[in-house]
Enzyme design. Structure first.
Site, short mmCIF file in Angstrom:
data_model
loop_
_atom_site.label_atom_id
_atom_site.label_comp_id
_atom_site.label_asym_id
_atom_site.label_seq_id
_atom_site.Cartn_x
_atom_site.Cartn_y
_atom_site.Cartn_z
N ASP A 172 0.86 -1.18 0.00
CA ASP A 172 0.00 0.00 0.00
C ASP A 172 0.90 1.23 0.00
O ASP A 172 2.11 1.14 0.27
CB ASP A 172 -0.88 -0.04 1.25
CG ASP A 172 -1.93 1.05 1.29
OD1 ASP A 172 -2.18 1.69 0.24
OD2 ASP A 172 -2.50 1.27 2.37
N PHE A 173 0.33 2.40 -0.29
CA PHE A 173 1.12 3.63 -0.35
C PHE A 173 0.95 4.46 0.92
O PHE A 173 1.86 4.56 1.73
CB PHE A 173 0.73 4.43 -1.59
CG PHE A 173 1.44 5.75 -1.70
CD1 PHE A 173 2.81 5.80 -1.87
CD2 PHE A 173 0.73 6.95 -1.64
CE1 PHE A 173 3.49 7.02 -1.95
CE2 PHE A 173 1.38 8.17 -1.74
CZ PHE A 173 2.76 8.20 -1.90
N ASP A 174 -0.23 5.04 1.12
CA ASP A 174 -0.47 5.91 2.27
C ASP A 174 -0.42 5.11 3.57
O ASP A 174 -1.05 4.07 3.69
CB ASP A 174 -1.84 6.59 2.15
CG ASP A 174 -1.91 7.55 0.98
OD1 ASP A 174 -1.29 8.63 1.07
OD2 ASP A 174 -2.55 7.21 -0.03
N ASP B 19 -1.67 -0.89 5.95
CA ASP B 19 -1.95 -0.33 7.27
C ASP B 19 -3.43 -0.19 7.57
O ASP B 19 -3.81 0.07 8.71
CB ASP B 19 -1.31 1.06 7.39
CG ASP B 19 -2.07 2.11 6.59
OD1 ASP B 19 -2.30 1.87 5.38
OD2 ASP B 19 -2.45 3.13 7.17
#
Length: 276
Positions: free
Chosen positions: A29-31, A227
């Site tokens: 994932d990024f954020d 997350d």
């Protein structure tokens, strides 16, 4: 920074799983994983350590490792904010959009990304009925946001998203309930994450997208880091022999946990070390 021994050992086993024609897949994932969570999502950027680790992994032979970012962001925004290196597979809008980063070419049918790379998109389109439903969902969420100071609506190609991070706790909770009611009214697919309610007209998930990508690449093993609650769908579909890492607190189906984006970057750097 030193990772827990069990995680380090699992990463070594993961790297050793690759074989001829079957690379390992490093996906994240990024954020909240590569980039810290911010009140202004448009300002998100990977940490210097995460960006450096991504570049190292992208520079390794594709026969050994493939790299992917899997995000709720729409594809264009994900590409722009992440600055993902050439060769990276991109999955946007929780799996509804897919593409990969290529070197910029004047005659290629790609969407521009700042720098010397572009995104080559996989075909994507909504039916007229899906488009009409999305218009209704968007209007419904705009009405919800108008009643909650600090809330706002993000448009995606197949979804609309209510953001409540800047709203007060009580207003955010009421707005979230109202947004979920909009999704139920239209029979759309509703996902609740950290300070967001996303309503999509396509039935997809990060888990489905990651499974599809794994099959396309013939990956011998998968590492996935996330997350948010939407990442649990990815954790749940991966095999017990894959490496799943939850970043931060909260219940999870992941095998391992790290505390911060800094430790998530260390996971990527460790994999790059093991592959080098």
């Amino acid at each position: 920074m030193t990772l827990e021994q069990d995680l380090t050992s699992a990463l070594a086993t993961f790297v050793a799983a690759r074989s001829a024609g079957h690379p390992v897949l490093v996906a994240s994932d990024f954020d909240g994983v590569l980039a810290p969570l911010l009140d202004d999502p448009s300002a998100s950027a990977p940490t210097a350590a995460a960006a450096a680790a991504l570049e190292r992994l992208a520079a390794l032979p594709p026969a050994d490792v493939r790299l992917a970012l899997v995000s709720g962001r729409d594809l264009a925004t994900l590409a722009q904010l992440s600055g993902a290196p050439v060769g990276t597979s991109l999955v946007g809008s929780h799996g509804a959009e897919q593409g990969h980063v290529v070197a910029a070419s004047a005659d290629a049918e790609t969407s521009d990304v700042e720098g010397t790379s572009s995104v080559e998109r996989h075909p994507f389109a909504l039916t007229p009925d899906e488009r009409a439903t999305l218009d209704g969902v968007r209007a419904g969420l705009e009405a919800v946001a108008a009643e909650a100071e600090g809330a706002w609506v993000e448009d995606k190609p197949s979804a609309a998203v209510l953001h409540t991070r800047r709203a007060g706790p009580g207003a955010a909770e009421r707005a979230g309930d109202a947004a979920r009611a909009v999704g139920a009214r239209y029979g759309a697919h509703t996902m609740t994450g950290k300070d967001v309610v996303e309503i999509a007209v396509l039935d997809t998930s990060k888990g489905l997208a990651l499974t599809r990508l794994r099959d396309e690449l013939g990956a011998a093993a998968v590492l996935y880091m996330g997350d948010d609650v939407t990442d649990e769908r990815a954790f749940e579909v991966l095999a017990p022999t894959d490496v799943t890492v939850k970043v931060g607190a909260g219940e999870t189906a992941a095998r391992f946990r790290v505390a911060s984006v800094d430790e998530a970057a260390q996971v990527l750097a460790t994999v790059a070390d093991l592959l080098s």
